[in-house]
Design an enzyme around this catalytic site. Structure first.
Site, PDB file in Angstrom:
ATOM      1  N   ASP A  25       0.819  -1.226   0.000  1.00 19.69           N
ATOM      2  CA  ASP A  25       0.000   0.000   0.000  1.00 19.69           C
ATOM      3  C   ASP A  25       0.853   1.276   0.000  1.00 19.69           C
ATOM      4  O   ASP A  25       0.311   2.378   0.042  1.00 19.69           O
ATOM      5  CB  ASP A  25      -0.956   0.002   1.200  1.00 19.69           C
ATOM      6  N   GLU A  27       3.220   2.096   2.344  1.00 23.52           N
ATOM      7  CA  GLU A  27       3.801   2.483   3.636  1.00 23.52           C
ATOM      8  C   GLU A  27       5.224   1.957   3.763  1.00 23.52           C
ATOM      9  O   GLU A  27       5.562   0.909   3.224  1.00 23.52           O
ATOM     10  CB  GLU A  27       2.913   1.942   4.772  1.00 23.52           C
ATOM     11  N   ARG A  83      13.221  26.338   4.236  1.00 26.77           N
ATOM     12  CA  ARG A  83      13.034  27.704   3.745  1.00 26.77           C
ATOM     13  C   ARG A  83      11.756  28.355   4.261  1.00 26.77           C
ATOM     14  O   ARG A  83      11.630  29.563   4.243  1.00 26.77           O
ATOM     15  CB  ARG A  83      13.075  27.723   2.203  1.00 26.77           C
ATOM     16  N   GLN A  84      10.811  27.542   4.735  1.00 26.59           N
ATOM     17  CA  GLN A  84       9.636  28.129   5.418  1.00 26.59           C
ATOM     18  C   GLN A  84      10.047  28.269   6.875  1.00 26.59           C
ATOM     19  O   GLN A  84       9.766  27.416   7.720  1.00 26.59           O
ATOM     20  CB  GLN A  84       8.410  27.211   5.245  1.00 26.59           C
ATOM     21  N   ASP A 155      22.136  37.465  -4.657  1.00 28.85           N
ATOM     22  CA  ASP A 155      21.186  38.319  -3.940  1.00 28.85           C
ATOM     23  C   ASP A 155      21.769  38.693  -2.581  1.00 28.85           C
ATOM     24  O   ASP A 155      22.824  38.171  -2.186  1.00 28.85           O
ATOM     25  CB  ASP A 155      19.809  37.637  -3.789  1.00 28.85           C
ATOM     26  N   LYS A 178      18.494  41.342  -6.248  1.00 30.67           N
ATOM     27  CA  LYS A 178      17.454  40.476  -6.808  1.00 30.67           C
ATOM     28  C   LYS A 178      16.078  40.845  -6.258  1.00 30.67           C
ATOM     29  O   LYS A 178      15.931  41.115  -5.078  1.00 30.67           O
ATOM     30  CB  LYS A 178      17.778  39.018  -6.433  1.00 30.67           C
ATOM     31  N   ARG A 180      12.281  39.154  -6.183  1.00 30.56           N
ATOM     32  CA  ARG A 180      11.525  37.948  -6.542  1.00 30.56           C
ATOM     33  C   ARG A 180      10.100  38.326  -6.941  1.00 30.56           C
ATOM     34  O   ARG A 180       9.399  39.004  -6.194  1.00 30.56           O
ATOM     35  CB  ARG A 180      11.533  36.950  -5.363  1.00 30.56           C
ATOM     36  N   THR A 212      17.306  32.130  -9.937  1.00 29.25           N
ATOM     37  CA  THR A 212      18.179  33.151  -9.333  1.00 29.25           C
ATOM     38  C   THR A 212      19.534  33.180 -10.032  1.00 29.25           C
ATOM     39  O   THR A 212      20.049  34.243 -10.387  1.00 29.25           O
ATOM     40  CB  THR A 212      18.371  32.817  -7.831  1.00 29.25           C
TER      41      THR A 212
END
Ligand code: R5P
Length: 278
Positions: A25, A27, A83-84, A155, A178, A180, A212
């Site tokens: 399945d 997993e 990055r968050q 940047d 830079k 965005r 970039t």
């Protein structure tokens, strides 16, 4: 040799074995096969693409190691979801913090390489360290014997990293400006950068879509660049990023925090040194 193998060799310890399978399945199933009871175990796992799969494998592996009473150090050379690093808008999950919470359930210590933002280390309650691959990138280009190198940050965010590469190389460092416009869409200006047939080395921490770097290279080429080389710590390289970069640049090189054909700079020595000293 894979990074985990290089780290084991550097530490002078065994490279442990684990079975990783998938149930029909989808997993994941993980079984630690080496005798690790009561041992200090270093798990080396970048959480790059496929991110969710690599994270799940990491969580299962560390949990199984804890059950075997091993003390676990998690080495996350590339910290995916990093990055968050904050909620840019109300209601957004801070994924770098979510991952930290889950890693420290089983890891007593954490080590990573050039996190996108240093403050994500504070999301951990266990001792967490970062090592810096910039000097290794500088050393790599030193061996190339470039006559007039100039390191350029594409940047403002990568200025610190580029400066450290330039310091290792003993040359000038410049930075582009830079803006965005959206994911993979940026505009870059380089008016203040003076070039006279210099070997330009564009350095970023992460190359993802390549937008970039491509924009920086396009802007720098007509300014008098002799050659354009591109280097990064984490070659995420989504889609045709490397092809787009190599259409305009003479070289693309990265560290092996993520395994790609461009990962010619090994961070194993840095990791071994940090694990030995901390
Ligand atoms: C941004 O702050 C990072 O340092 C990189 O410049 C960015 O992640 C690169 O993304 P892309 O290759 O998609 O332009």
């Amino acid at each position: 040799m894979d990074l985990a193998g290089e780290v084991a060799k550097g530490l002078g310890c065994e490279l442990g074995q684990a079975a990783v399978k998938r149930f029909p399945d989808g997993e994941l199933f993980v079984k630690i096969e080496s005798p690790v009871e009561g041992e200090e175990v270093v798990v080396v796992q970048s959480t790059a693409r496929p991110q969710d799969e690599n994270l799940m494998e990491l969580f299962l592996m560390m949990d199984a190691l804890s059950d075997l009473k091993a003390s676990v150090t998690a080495v996350i050379p590339y910290y995916g979801y990093g990055r968050q690093d904050r909620a840019f808008e109300r209601g957004e999950a801070i994924s770098s913090r979510t991952i930290a919470k889950h890693i420290q359930v089983s890891a007593g210590k954490v080590l990573t390489v050039n996190p996108h933002k240093e403050h994500i280390l504070s999301y951990f309650d266990v001792p967490t360290f970062a090592v810096d691959a910039a000097p290794l990138i500088g050393e790599y280009f030193k061996e190339k014997g470039l006559k007039h190198p100039v390191v350029v940050a594409p940047d403002a965010g990568s200025k610190g990293l580029a400066q450290k590469v330039a310091d290792a190389l003993g040359c000038r460092c410049e930075n582009c400006e830079k803006k965005r416009l959206g994911p993979g869409k940026v505009v870059t200006s380089v008016e203040k950068i003076k070039l006279d047939r210099n070997d330009v080395i564009i350095v970023d921490d992460i190359i993802d879509s390549g937008g970039t770097i491509v924009e920086a290279a396009k802007a720098l080429k007509p300014m008098g660049a002799g050659s354009i080389r591109v280097a990064c710590v984490h070659p995420v390289l989504t889609g045709n990023a490397s092809e787009r970069i190599l259409e305009i640049a003479d070289e693309l090189v990265a560290t092996n925090t993520i395994k790609t054909e461009y990962s010619r700079i090994s961070v194993a020595g840095l990791i071994v040194e940090a694990l030995t000293n901390k």
